[in-house]
Scaffold this motif. Structure first.
Motif, mmCIF file in Angstrom:
data_model
loop_
_atom_site.group_PDB
_atom_site.id
_atom_site.type_symbol
_atom_site.label_atom_id
_atom_site.label_comp_id
_atom_site.label_asym_id
_atom_site.label_seq_id
_atom_site.Cartn_x
_atom_site.Cartn_y
_atom_site.Cartn_z
ATOM 1 N N GLU A 23 0.984 -17.512 -0.834
ATOM 2 C CA GLU A 23 1.483 -18.881 -0.942
ATOM 3 C C GLU A 23 0.609 -19.882 -0.197
ATOM 4 N N ILE A 24 -0.214 -19.390 0.716
ATOM 5 C CA ILE A 24 -1.158 -20.264 1.431
ATOM 6 C C ILE A 24 -2.522 -19.566 1.397
ATOM 7 N N PRO A 25 -3.157 -19.517 0.221
ATOM 8 C CA PRO A 25 -4.357 -18.686 0.058
ATOM 9 C C PRO A 25 -5.589 -19.188 0.800
ATOM 10 N N CYS A 26 -5.474 -20.311 1.512
ATOM 11 C CA CYS A 26 -6.648 -20.881 2.179
ATOM 12 C C CYS A 26 -6.941 -20.197 3.508
ATOM 13 N N ILE A 27 -5.975 -19.457 4.026
ATOM 14 C CA ILE A 27 -6.102 -18.975 5.399
ATOM 15 C C ILE A 27 -5.837 -17.474 5.441
ATOM 16 N N SER A 28 -6.635 -16.753 6.218
ATOM 17 C CA SER A 28 -6.474 -15.299 6.254
ATOM 18 C C SER A 28 -5.340 -14.892 7.185
ATOM 19 N N VAL A 29 -4.888 -13.662 6.984
ATOM 20 C CA VAL A 29 -3.809 -13.161 7.846
ATOM 21 C C VAL A 29 -4.264 -13.061 9.303
ATOM 22 N N VAL A 30 -5.572 -12.935 9.511
ATOM 23 C CA VAL A 30 -6.107 -12.899 10.886
ATOM 24 C C VAL A 30 -6.025 -14.295 11.498
ATOM 25 N N GLU A 31 -6.491 -15.298 10.743
ATOM 26 C CA GLU A 31 -6.463 -16.682 11.238
ATOM 27 C C GLU A 31 -5.020 -17.164 11.441
ATOM 28 N N MET A 32 -4.107 -16.607 10.639
ATOM 29 C CA MET A 32 -2.696 -16.976 10.748
ATOM 30 C C MET A 32 -2.062 -16.331 11.989
ATOM 31 N N GLY A 33 -2.786 -15.400 12.594
ATOM 32 C CA GLY A 33 -2.279 -14.749 13.805
ATOM 33 C C GLY A 33 -1.282 -13.644 13.512
ATOM 34 N N MET A 34 -1.304 -13.135 12.279
ATOM 35 C CA MET A 34 -0.310 -12.128 11.893
ATOM 36 C C MET A 34 -0.707 -10.695 12.228
ATOM 37 N N ILE A 35 -1.983 -10.494 12.561
ATOM 38 C CA ILE A 35 -2.416 -9.130 12.873
ATOM 39 C C ILE A 35 -2.312 -8.896 14.378
ATOM 40 N N HIS A 36 -1.448 -7.985 14.748
ATOM 41 C CA HIS A 36 -1.290 -7.705 16.175
ATOM 42 C C HIS A 36 -2.314 -6.673 16.637
ATOM 43 N N ARG A 37 -2.456 -5.600 15.850
ATOM 44 C CA ARG A 37 -3.297 -4.508 16.331
ATOM 45 C C ARG A 37 -3.829 -3.692 15.156
ATOM 46 N N VAL A 38 -5.018 -3.175 15.323
ATOM 47 C CA VAL A 38 -5.586 -2.238 14.355
ATOM 48 C C VAL A 38 -5.863 -0.948 15.090
ATOM 49 N N GLU A 39 -5.285 0.137 14.589
ATOM 50 C CA GLU A 39 -5.543 1.426 15.239
ATOM 51 C C GLU A 39 -6.189 2.386 14.266
ATOM 52 N N VAL A 40 -7.332 2.938 14.698
ATOM 53 C CA VAL A 40 -8.070 3.867 13.847
ATOM 54 C C VAL A 40 -8.032 5.247 14.484
ATOM 55 N N GLU A 41 -7.577 6.215 13.678
ATOM 56 C CA GLU A 41 -7.588 7.591 14.172
ATOM 57 C C GLU A 41 -8.144 8.464 13.059
ATOM 58 N N GLY A 42 -9.370 8.910 13.250
ATOM 59 C CA GLY A 42 -10.038 9.627 12.169
ATOM 60 C C GLY A 42 -10.183 8.676 10.991
ATOM 61 N N GLY A 43 -9.673 9.089 9.818
ATOM 62 C CA GLY A 43 -9.725 8.210 8.647
ATOM 63 C C GLY A 43 -8.438 7.429 8.453
ATOM 64 N N ASP A 44 -7.487 7.614 9.379
ATOM 65 C CA ASP A 44 -6.210 6.908 9.268
ATOM 66 C C ASP A 44 -6.256 5.574 9.997
ATOM 67 N N VAL A 45 -5.837 4.530 9.298
ATOM 68 C CA VAL A 45 -5.817 3.209 9.918
ATOM 69 C C VAL A 45 -4.402 2.658 9.867
ATOM 70 N N GLN A 46 -3.915 2.256 11.013
ATOM 71 C CA GLN A 46 -2.611 1.585 11.038
ATOM 72 C C GLN A 46 -2.801 0.144 11.480
ATOM 73 N N ILE A 47 -2.255 -0.773 10.670
ATOM 74 C CA ILE A 47 -2.379 -2.190 10.980
ATOM 75 C C ILE A 47 -0.993 -2.722 11.341
ATOM 76 N N GLU A 48 -0.865 -3.215 12.543
ATOM 77 C CA GLU A 48 0.422 -3.768 12.960
ATOM 78 C C GLU A 48 0.462 -5.267 12.655
ATOM 79 N N VAL A 49 1.449 -5.637 11.844
ATOM 80 C CA VAL A 49 1.551 -7.013 11.371
ATOM 81 C C VAL A 49 2.830 -7.648 11.913
ATOM 82 N N THR A 50 2.716 -8.852 12.468
ATOM 83 C CA THR A 50 3.890 -9.559 12.954
ATOM 84 C C THR A 50 4.190 -10.711 11.995
#
Lengths: 161, 277
Positions: A23-50
């Motif tokens: 709905e607001i395609p001009c701004i990324s989820v990172v710039e919007m501050g929605m990404i709290h954390r990215v965790e990489v374990e081997g090939g598994d990636v968990q993205i925590e979104v607020t």
């Protein structure tokens, strides 16, 4: 942390820069501050979104976009989104670049700090001679305003603190 | 509620059956209040007094549905079944919402001859939002950490709802004689349904004992203080301490109005659970 994991993590953050709110395609989820954390374990990636708003119907689409984008990164076997309410998303999580992009898109960004007055300046002409026509707007996060100088209706992000 | 150990997630809650049983009961009550009142709000779509109100009210209803979903998701995580099923396939007697939120908006339906009562709607949403604020403030210190976090997240959203309904209360209270008369009648109508709003149901003792929320007497008292103060400011009468209810929604006792609401809102899902748009 080994360099391989670091490289994947960096690639994930770069990829997330391309994921936007439908709905607001001009701004990324990172710039919007929605990404709290990215965790990489081997090939598994968990993205925590607020999420910005609990009932925002766009979150399901954002989740899908994130999984699709991150899964395409070489070395990633599985991407998973986890929605968290801690930390709570607040208006001050939007980056400076994000605020500028919102303005260019025609949406006035919210105040930077909880103690700041909610002054809504027109995203088109910069005038402060505006009226708040409806505290609620077409999406949970936005209000409807009107500029008395350039006579344009526009939207403003609601302050959330 | 200090001194009690925090329960950090669903797994930990499920390891303690007594705790889980109390938590689940509380979550149904929270989910059903927002779900049913959110549904009643959505019935106003296209019928609100003016187009700006249609936008605002729809947005509020959407928020409330979102809050209900978050509670249903929490129940799903605790092994109660799919959130969608919990919302749409339970029998009316399994619902734990308060009577106030299940009442119809007026006579007729949103499709046929809707004679909905705006004053009643304003009063009902206002009184409920005021209580929801009291309840969330208590839940923000709950022993169940996911609930604590969710309550804190809901508070800034609720602030906008409460503001919206306060504006309407004030406008109607300071408008024409007729508006005021209708508002007072609506207050009396809502008041007779307030009895079970503060109640925590048959498992109240366990719910409070496990530090999930504070006791209903305390919550009711806080609500009364705020309601009394604001009604005085609008120069509206204080109708006294809410009386015990004839029906207790928290114990699964409901009106025919809830049966109709559940039948309508679940119609499509019962026909085709995979239906999408």
């Amino acid at each position: 942390m080994n360099t391989h994991v670091e490289a994947i993590e960096q690639a994930v953050w770069n990829g997330l820069q391309e994921v936007t709110d439908p709905e607001i395609p001009c701004i990324s989820v990172v710039e919007m501050g929605m990404i709290h954390r990215v965790e990489v374990e081997g090939g598994d990636v968990q993205i925590e979104v607020t999420p910005t708003f609990i009932g925002c119907p766009a979150v399901k689409i954002i989740e899908r976009s994130i999984v699709e984008r991150v899964s395409a990164i070489p070395g990633v076997k599985r991407a998973q989104v986890k929605f968290v309410f801690e930390p709570t998303w607040t208006s001050d999580r939007i980056s400076e670049t994000g605020r500028e992009k919102l303005r260019q898109f025609g949406i006035t960004p919210p105040p930077r700090r909880p103690q700041d007055d909610w002054e809504i300046t027109c995203p088109f002409c910069g005038s402060a001679d505006t009226t708040l026509d409806n505290l609620f707007g077409p999406a949970a996060c936005r209000s409807i305003a009107y500029c008395r100088t350039c006579k344009n209706p526009f939207e403003a992000l609601k302050p959330i603190f | 509620m200090t001194g009690l150990q925090k329960v950090v997630d669903a797994g930990q809650a499920m390891a303690n059956p007594a705790y889980k049983a109390a938590l689940v009961e509380l979550l149904y009550l929270l989910a059903d209040d927002d779900f049913i009142l959110g549904y009643r709000g959505s019935e106003w779509l296209g019928l609100a007094p003016h187009i700006e109100e249609d936008v605002s009210f729809s947005s509020i209803s959407q928020d409330m549905m979102g809050h209900a979903v978050a509670f249903f998701d929490m129940l799903e995580a605790l092994g109660e079944g799919k959130a969608d099923d919990l919302a749409q396939l339970r029998q009316p007697e399994a619902f734990r919402n308060a009577i106030l939120v299940e009442r119809a908006n007026g006579s007729g339906t949103y499709l046929e001859n809707p004679q909905f009562d705006w004053a009643y709607t304003v009063v009902r949403f206002y009184l409920y939002s005021l209580f929801k604020q009291v309840r969330l403030e208590s839940l923000a210190n709950s022993s169940y950490l996911p609930l604590t976090q969710l309550a804190r997240k809901m508070m800034p959203e609720l602030k906008y709802h409460l503001h919206h309904w306060s504006v309407w209360m004030k406008q109607l209270a300071t408008s024409t004689e007729e508006a005021r008369k209708r508002l007072v009648a609506a207050l009396q109508q809502a008041w007779s349904d307030l009895g079970d709003l503060f109640d925590l149901g048959p498992k109240a003792e366990e719910i409070v004992g496990h530090g999930l929320i504070e006791g209903s007497e305390l919550l009711a008292q806080r609500w009364q203080e705020r309601a009394k103060k604001s009604l005085e400011a609008y120069r509206l009468p204080w109708l006294g301490k809410p009386q015990p209810p004839e029906l207790n929604g928290r114990a699964g006792q409901h009106t025919e109005e809830l049966q109709q609401a559940v039948a309508t809102l679940s119609e499509v899902y019962r026909l085709d659970p995979a239906a999408n748009w």
